[in-house]
Design a protein around this motif. Sequence first.
Motif, PDB file in Angstrom:
ATOM      1  N   GLN A   1      40.173 -18.177 -32.705  1.00 47.83           N
ATOM      2  CA  GLN A   1      41.037 -18.710 -31.652  1.00 47.83           C
ATOM      3  C   GLN A   1      40.711 -18.067 -30.307  1.00 47.83           C
ATOM      4  O   GLN A   1      40.675 -18.740 -29.273  1.00 47.83           O
ATOM      5  N   GLU A   2      40.483 -16.758 -30.321  1.00 45.41           N
ATOM      6  CA  GLU A   2      40.153 -16.064 -29.073  1.00 45.41           C
ATOM      7  C   GLU A   2      38.813 -16.547 -28.524  1.00 45.41           C
ATOM      8  O   GLU A   2      38.676 -16.771 -27.316  1.00 45.41           O
ATOM      9  N   LEU A   3      37.840 -16.742 -29.395  1.00 43.41           N
ATOM     10  CA  LEU A   3      36.545 -17.247 -28.961  1.00 43.41           C
ATOM     11  C   LEU A   3      36.686 -18.638 -28.357  1.00 43.41           C
ATOM     12  O   LEU A   3      36.088 -18.947 -27.327  1.00 43.41           O
ATOM     13  N   GLU A   4      37.498 -19.477 -28.980  1.00 47.95           N
ATOM     14  CA  GLU A   4      37.729 -20.819 -28.452  1.00 47.95           C
ATOM     15  C   GLU A   4      38.405 -20.766 -27.083  1.00 47.95           C
ATOM     16  O   GLU A   4      38.041 -21.503 -26.166  1.00 47.95           O
ATOM     17  N   MET A   5      39.365 -19.865 -26.919  1.00 49.67           N
ATOM     18  CA  MET A   5      40.046 -19.727 -25.632  1.00 49.67           C
ATOM     19  C   MET A   5      39.099 -19.228 -24.549  1.00 49.67           C
ATOM     20  O   MET A   5      39.113 -19.736 -23.420  1.00 49.67           O
ATOM     21  N   VAL A   6      38.262 -18.260 -24.866  1.00 49.50           N
ATOM     22  CA  VAL A   6      37.305 -17.729 -23.901  1.00 49.50           C
ATOM     23  C   VAL A   6      36.276 -18.793 -23.529  1.00 49.50           C
ATOM     24  O   VAL A   6      35.914 -18.945 -22.360  1.00 49.50           O
ATOM     25  N   THR A   7      35.827 -19.555 -24.514  1.00 49.90           N
ATOM     26  CA  THR A   7      34.871 -20.629 -24.254  1.00 49.90           C
ATOM     27  C   THR A   7      35.488 -21.690 -23.349  1.00 49.90           C
ATOM     28  O   THR A   7      34.847 -22.160 -22.399  1.00 49.90           O
ATOM     29  N   THR A   8      36.732 -22.051 -23.620  1.00 50.06           N
ATOM     30  CA  THR A   8      37.430 -23.026 -22.782  1.00 50.06           C
ATOM     31  C   THR A   8      37.596 -22.494 -21.364  1.00 50.06           C
ATOM     32  O   THR A   8      37.355 -23.220 -20.390  1.00 50.06           O
ATOM     33  N   LEU A   9      37.975 -21.237 -21.226  1.00 55.13           N
ATOM     34  CA  LEU A   9      38.123 -20.620 -19.904  1.00 55.13           C
ATOM     35  C   LEU A   9      36.798 -20.654 -19.155  1.00 55.13           C
ATOM     36  O   LEU A   9      36.738 -21.054 -17.990  1.00 55.13           O
ATOM     37  N   PHE A  10      35.729 -20.269 -19.819  1.00 51.65           N
ATOM     38  CA  PHE A  10      34.403 -20.272 -19.196  1.00 51.65           C
ATOM     39  C   PHE A  10      34.024 -21.676 -18.730  1.00 51.65           C
ATOM     40  O   PHE A  10      33.578 -21.872 -17.595  1.00 51.65           O
ATOM     41  N   ASN A  11      34.202 -22.660 -19.601  1.00 49.56           N
ATOM     42  CA  ASN A  11      33.856 -24.036 -19.251  1.00 49.56           C
ATOM     43  C   ASN A  11      34.694 -24.553 -18.086  1.00 49.56           C
ATOM     44  O   ASN A  11      34.185 -25.259 -17.204  1.00 49.56           O
ATOM     45  N   ASN A  12      35.977 -24.198 -18.058  1.00 47.49           N
ATOM     46  CA  ASN A  12      36.842 -24.610 -16.954  1.00 47.49           C
ATOM     47  C   ASN A  12      36.399 -23.976 -15.636  1.00 47.49           C
ATOM     48  O   ASN A  12      36.408 -24.634 -14.591  1.00 47.49           O
ATOM     49  N   ILE A  13      36.018 -22.719 -15.692  1.00 42.84           N
ATOM     50  CA  ILE A  13      35.541 -22.040 -14.484  1.00 42.84           C
ATOM     51  C   ILE A  13      34.258 -22.688 -13.981  1.00 42.84           C
ATOM     52  O   ILE A  13      34.119 -22.974 -12.789  1.00 42.84           O
ATOM     53  N   VAL A  14      33.331 -22.929 -14.885  1.00 41.01           N
ATOM     54  CA  VAL A  14      32.058 -23.548 -14.497  1.00 41.01           C
ATOM     55  C   VAL A  14      32.307 -24.909 -13.869  1.00 41.01           C
ATOM     56  O   VAL A  14      31.790 -25.216 -12.785  1.00 41.01           O
ATOM     57  N   ASP A  15      33.110 -25.735 -14.526  1.00 42.35           N
ATOM     58  CA  ASP A  15      33.381 -27.076 -14.004  1.00 42.35           C
ATOM     59  C   ASP A  15      34.050 -27.013 -12.632  1.00 42.35           C
ATOM     60  O   ASP A  15      33.615 -27.676 -11.685  1.00 42.35           O
TER      61      ASP A  15
END
Length: 92
Positions: free
Chosen positions: A23-37
């Motif tokens: 779950q933490e990995l998924e949250m970090v990945t989502t955060l990263f993708n949101n920042i990039v976008d």
Amino acid sequence: MNFGGYQQQPQIQSGLNMSMAEQELEMVTTLFNNIVDSCYKKCVPPKYHDNELNKGESVCIDRCVAKYFEVNMKVGQKLTAQANQSQMQQPI
């Protein structure tokens, strides 16, 4: 030996830890993708001429990422404070 299911406890805990890590990995990945976008759309023009970021784009991205993390931290702190407050108000 099995002392009342004691041997199963580490397996259950390990499964919970793995689930939390996923779950933490998924949250970090989502955060990263949101920042990039978000920062890419804000700081990099749709038509670019160089294969590298120019100074203005780099500064914009640095500031955008810093602001994104700052807001994310503030929201997280506020949600944690609200959760703690609601737990303290609940009868035991």
